[in-house]
Scaffold this active site. Structure first.
Site, PDB file in Angstrom:
ATOM      1  N   TYR A  52      47.093  31.138  54.024  1.00 49.00           N
ATOM      2  CA  TYR A  52      46.817  31.762  52.707  1.00 49.00           C
ATOM      3  C   TYR A  52      45.551  32.608  52.785  1.00 49.00           C
ATOM      4  CZ  TYR A  52      49.870  27.998  50.842  1.00 49.00           C
ATOM      5  OH  TYR A  52      50.899  27.126  50.590  1.00 49.00           O
ATOM      6  N   HIS A 110      52.183  23.024  58.576  1.00 50.59           N
ATOM      7  CA  HIS A 110      52.770  23.826  57.491  1.00 50.59           C
ATOM      8  C   HIS A 110      54.308  23.883  57.542  1.00 50.59           C
ATOM      9  CE1 HIS A 110      51.390  27.304  54.664  1.00 50.59           C
ATOM     10  NE2 HIS A 110      52.496  26.750  54.222  1.00 50.59           N
TER      11      HIS A 110
HETATM   12  N1  LIG Z   1      53.868  24.071  52.053  1.00 46.97           N
HETATM   13  C1  LIG Z   1      54.533  25.145  51.711  1.00 46.97           C
HETATM   14  O1  LIG Z   1      55.369  25.630  52.479  1.00 46.97           O
HETATM   15  C2  LIG Z   1      54.281  25.783  50.384  1.00 46.97           C
HETATM   16  C3  LIG Z   1      55.134  26.800  49.913  1.00 46.97           C
HETATM   17  C4  LIG Z   1      54.877  27.357  48.668  1.00 46.97           C
HETATM   18  C5  LIG Z   1      53.797  26.903  47.904  1.00 46.97           C
HETATM   19  N2  LIG Z   1      52.953  25.941  48.379  1.00 46.97           N
HETATM   20  C6  LIG Z   1      51.797  25.445  47.581  1.00 46.97           C
HETATM   21  O2  LIG Z   1      52.296  25.021  46.315  1.00 46.97           O
HETATM   22  C7  LIG Z   1      51.525  25.633  45.286  1.00 46.97           C
HETATM   23  C8  LIG Z   1      52.312  25.777  44.011  1.00 46.97           C
HETATM   24  O3  LIG Z   1      53.478  26.540  44.218  1.00 46.97           O
HETATM   25  P1  LIG Z   1      53.635  28.079  43.767  1.00 46.97           P
HETATM   26  O4  LIG Z   1      52.301  28.727  43.623  1.00 46.97           O
HETATM   27  O5  LIG Z   1      54.607  28.666  44.714  1.00 46.97           O
HETATM   28  O6  LIG Z   1      54.406  28.000  42.370  1.00 46.97           O
HETATM   29  P2  LIG Z   1      54.283  27.151  41.005  1.00 46.97           P
HETATM   30  O7  LIG Z   1      53.035  26.373  40.986  1.00 46.97           O
HETATM   31  O8  LIG Z   1      55.585  26.475  40.852  1.00 46.97           O
HETATM   32  O9  LIG Z   1      54.244  28.304  39.924  1.00 46.97           O
HETATM   33  C9  LIG Z   1      53.175  29.199  39.825  1.00 46.97           C
HETATM   34  C10 LIG Z   1      53.566  30.238  38.786  1.00 46.97           C
HETATM   35  O10 LIG Z   1      53.743  29.614  37.517  1.00 46.97           O
HETATM   36  C11 LIG Z   1      52.891  30.220  36.541  1.00 46.97           C
HETATM   37  N3  LIG Z   1      52.426  29.142  35.665  1.00 46.97           N
HETATM   38  C12 LIG Z   1      51.645  28.077  35.994  1.00 46.97           C
HETATM   39  N4  LIG Z   1      51.459  27.277  34.954  1.00 46.97           N
HETATM   40  C13 LIG Z   1      52.138  27.833  33.911  1.00 46.97           C
HETATM   41  C14 LIG Z   1      52.315  27.463  32.544  1.00 46.97           C
HETATM   42  N5  LIG Z   1      51.752  26.357  32.061  1.00 46.97           N
HETATM   43  N6  LIG Z   1      53.066  28.287  31.756  1.00 46.97           N
HETATM   44  C15 LIG Z   1      53.614  29.410  32.247  1.00 46.97           C
HETATM   45  N7  LIG Z   1      53.485  29.815  33.544  1.00 46.97           N
HETATM   46  C16 LIG Z   1      52.753  29.034  34.368  1.00 46.97           C
HETATM   47  C17 LIG Z   1      51.760  30.853  37.350  1.00 46.97           C
HETATM   48  O11 LIG Z   1      51.229  31.963  36.667  1.00 46.97           O
HETATM   49  P3  LIG Z   1      49.657  32.044  36.247  1.00 46.97           P
HETATM   50  O12 LIG Z   1      48.862  31.893  37.506  1.00 46.97           O
HETATM   51  O13 LIG Z   1      49.538  33.394  35.644  1.00 46.97           O
HETATM   52  O14 LIG Z   1      49.437  30.925  35.256  1.00 46.97           O
HETATM   53  C18 LIG Z   1      52.499  31.302  38.609  1.00 46.97           C
HETATM   54  O15 LIG Z   1      53.178  32.519  38.385  1.00 46.97           O
HETATM   55  C19 LIG Z   1      51.109  26.962  45.925  1.00 46.97           C
HETATM   56  O16 LIG Z   1      50.111  27.632  45.196  1.00 46.97           O
HETATM   57  C20 LIG Z   1      50.720  26.493  47.295  1.00 46.97           C
HETATM   58  O17 LIG Z   1      49.423  25.901  47.253  1.00 46.97           O
HETATM   59  C21 LIG Z   1      53.201  25.360  49.607  1.00 46.97           C
END
Ligand SMILES: NC(=O)c1ccc[n+]([C@@H]2O[C@H](COP(=O)([O-])OP(=O)(O)OC[C@H]3O[C@@H](n4cnc5c(N)ncnc54)[C@H](OP(=O)(O)O)[C@@H]3O)[C@@H](O)[C@H]2O)c1
Length: 280
Positions: A52, A110
């Site tokens: 990241y 990862h």
């Molecule tokens: N290990 C892996 O392979 C892997 C893969 C993907 C992700 N990850 C980790 O998992 C974390 C979370 O997953 P993600 O970032 O993919 O997606 P997520 O947390 O499922 O969703 C994030 C999205 O939701 C929005 N959001 C958050 N809270 C909200 C609410 N209360 N109401 C409306 N919209 C909301 C955010 O926008 P705003 O920011 O504008 O609120 C953003 O667009 C990542 O950041 C990363 O650290 C790991």
């Protein structure tokens, strides 16, 4: 306003909050401000990854807050291109230098990249880095039961956690059961399905209306009741607080079943099946 998040215990005894904070795409000054805000709202478990390119941003956010280092749980991840033992050791050290930390609380592989077949070597490097005090708890992401089994057979050590894609459209029932049977904590990545389709879903809308909560709170409460540690990412202080304000209500069995039934066999958002998908 700060929120107290309940804790759970990993198989090595370390305590972690039951909800953490995702940081994918949070970088630079804006990213550091968002992460600082999340810590000030009550998040103590932070997710990051070498890939990241924001371990430095995490380090900066930690420096900006007054929370003691020992009260935080900082996670990073080893990229697929550094799975050989020597590369993995150097990368863990580099991860620490980038964040200006002496240790990570959690370090994860990862992706397994099974076609390259170096993940057992990478795992041995994590085991050793834990012995050297560079990492407190070790785990993996996106490992299927067959990969976890191999770690156990070849090193005798199972991960403390497996961070996997998990949201209402892909509930990972089989994989979660395997984790439960083997004492591995499930951590949910993209717990809100990256805001794709969840907020328009009529079933989730009606459960949200019934409990007078937001859809995000319903989904995150569902993860909590499944026993999975969700790590929602939000850059907005208001939504950060909303996402951890989930401990004053419960979903009933019908709600849990109804949300569980939204899952689809092809529910992975980007078709990233760890048996095939490779990430470096
Ligand atoms: N290990 C892996 O392979 C892997 C893969 C993907 C992700 N990850 C980790 O998992 C974390 C979370 O997953 P993600 O970032 O993919 O997606 P997520 O947390 O499922 O969703 C994030 C999205 O939701 C929005 N959001 C958050 N809270 C909200 C609410 N209360 N109401 C409306 N919209 C909301 C955010 O926008 P705003 O920011 O504008 O609120 C953003 O667009 C990542 O950041 C990363 O650290 C790991």
């Amino acid at each position: 306003m700060t929120h107290q998040i309940p804790e759970i215990t990993l198989n090595d005894g370390m305590r972690i909050p039951a909800v953490g904070y995702g940081t994918y795409k949070l970088k630079g000054n804006e990213g550091a401000s968002a992460i600082e805000s999340a810590i000030n709202k009550g998040y103590r478990l932070l997710d990051s990854a070498y890939n990241y390119e924001n371990e430095g941003t995490i380090g900066e956010a930690i420096r900006r807050t007054s929370i003691r280092r020992e009260d935080l749980r900082i996670t990073s991840k080893l990229p697929g291109r550094y799975h050989t033992y020597e590369d993995a050791v150097i990368t863990i050290q580099e991860s620490l230098y980038r964040a200006n930390l002496d240790y990570y609380d959690i370090y994860l592989i990862h992706w397994p990249n099974p076609k390259r077949d170096h993940y057992v070597e990478a795992w041995q490097a994590l085991i050793d880095a834990k012995k050297w005090g560079l990492i407190r708890s070790i785990g993996v992401c996106n490992f299927l039961p067959e990969h976890l089994q191999r770690l156990q057979e070849e090193t005798g050590v199972l991960p403390s956690m497996n961070q996997i894609e998990l949201h209402p459209f892909f509930n990972q029932a089989t994989q979660r059961k395997w984790h439960e049977e083997h004492g591995i904590v499930t951590e949910s990545w993209s717990p809100l399905a990256r805001a794709k389709d969840v907020f328009e879903n009529d079933t989730l809308k009606s459960i949200a209306a019934k409990h007078e909560k937001s859809i995000s709170q319903i989904v995150l409460r569902w993860h909590y009741q499944l026993g999975a540690v969700a790590i929602p990412k939000s850059a907005s202080p208001v939504r950060q607080l909303e996402n951890i304000s989930i401990f004053d209500f419960s979903l009933d069995d019908d709600d849990m079943k109804t949300i569980g039934a939204l899952s689809r066999i092809d529910g992975r958002m980007w078709n990233q099946n760890p048996a095939e998908y490779e990430e470096f």
